[in-house]
Scaffold this motif. Structure first.
Motif, PDB file in Angstrom:
ATOM      1  N   LYS A 131       0.846  -1.193   0.000  1.00 55.44           N
ATOM      2  CA  LYS A 131       0.000   0.000   0.000  1.00 55.44           C
ATOM      3  C   LYS A 131       0.880   1.241   0.000  1.00 55.44           C
ATOM      4  CE  LYS A 131      -0.572  -0.309   4.999  1.00 55.44           C
ATOM      5  NZ  LYS A 131      -1.508  -0.426   6.100  1.00 55.44           N
ATOM      6  N   GLY A 132       0.259   2.390  -0.039  1.00 56.39           N
ATOM      7  CA  GLY A 132       0.984   3.653   0.057  1.00 56.39           C
ATOM      8  C   GLY A 132       2.002   3.864  -1.054  1.00 56.39           C
ATOM      9  N   ARG A 133       3.162   4.365  -0.657  1.00 56.70           N
ATOM     10  CA  ARG A 133       4.228   4.719  -1.607  1.00 56.70           C
ATOM     11  C   ARG A 133       4.659   3.526  -2.456  1.00 56.70           C
ATOM     12  NH1 ARG A 133       8.444   5.897   1.695  1.00 56.70           N
ATOM     13  NH2 ARG A 133       9.695   4.176   0.977  1.00 56.70           N
ATOM     14  N   GLN A 134       4.764   2.350  -1.851  1.00 52.77           N
ATOM     15  CA  GLN A 134       5.182   1.167  -2.605  1.00 52.77           C
ATOM     16  C   GLN A 134       4.138   0.789  -3.658  1.00 52.77           C
ATOM     17  OE1 GLN A 134       8.324  -0.228  -2.223  1.00 52.77           O
ATOM     18  NE2 GLN A 134       7.706  -1.060  -4.171  1.00 52.77           N
ATOM     19  N   LEU A 135       2.861   0.925  -3.318  1.00 51.78           N
ATOM     20  CA  LEU A 135       1.808   0.604  -4.281  1.00 51.78           C
ATOM     21  C   LEU A 135       1.841   1.595  -5.450  1.00 51.78           C
ATOM     22  CD1 LEU A 135      -1.500  -0.901  -3.916  1.00 51.78           C
ATOM     23  CD2 LEU A 135      -1.576   1.403  -4.831  1.00 51.78           C
TER      24      LEU A 135
END
Length: 168
Positions: free
Chosen positions: A151-155
């Motif tokens: 999720k977040g930045r990695q997603l």
């Protein structure tokens, strides 16, 4: 083993090439675009997702990921056009290796690692997704029953963020 892998790949490709049924046609919104929202998809049968996403790809359906997309649902990363997929801040992906379930009447279901299907799923993902998963212990062929959450930045490295235009 190699023959089984080729047969499974052939089945997946046949499912991907067959035409959509009426119930699989996405809804058309006022904007004139076919849009599908993924908000809570736990996954399911791999071949069914290959078929669904192949039909959506062919129809140029826009997909907005706004919740959880787990297991076979994540196949969208390799089967849909990246420019037609976006993610809201609430989007979450969950990856794991495939299982094969054996069912016999009067006996409990038996779930086992499906190495051939896991490898097919893994190889469907774009290279950057495969590298991410490999760095977390799943190379495609090995069993990885624990969910790898993204999720977040990695997603946002896997799926572009939705813009105001995507959501209108």
């Amino acid at each position: 083993m190699k023959l089984l892998q080729l047969a499974l790949a052939g089945v997946l490709m046949l499912c991907a090439l067959s035409p959509a049924s009426a119930k699989d046609v996405p809804v058309q919104f006022e904007s004139g675009h076919n849009v599908t929202f993924i908000t809570d998809d736990p996954g399911g049968v791999i071949v069914e997702f290959v078929k669904k996403y192949s039909d959506m790809r062919d129809a140029r359906t826009k997909v907005i990921l706004s919740g959880e997309c787990v297991s076979a649902c994540t196949l969208m990363l390799g089967l849909l056009r990246p420019e037609l997929v976006c993610a809201t801040p609430d989007a979450v992906l969950g990856f794991h290796s495939a299982s094969v379930i054996t069912r016999e009447e009067g006996k409990p279901d038996i779930a086992e690692h499906g190495s051939e299907m896991s490898l097919l799923v893994f190889n469907t993902y774009p290279a950057k997704v495969r590298a991410f998963l490999a760095a977390r212990g799943w190379s495609g062929a090995n069993a990885h029953p624990d969910i790898i959450w993204v999720k977040g930045r990695q997603l946002r490295k896997m799926i572009r963020p939705c813009t105001a235009a995507d959501l209108s």
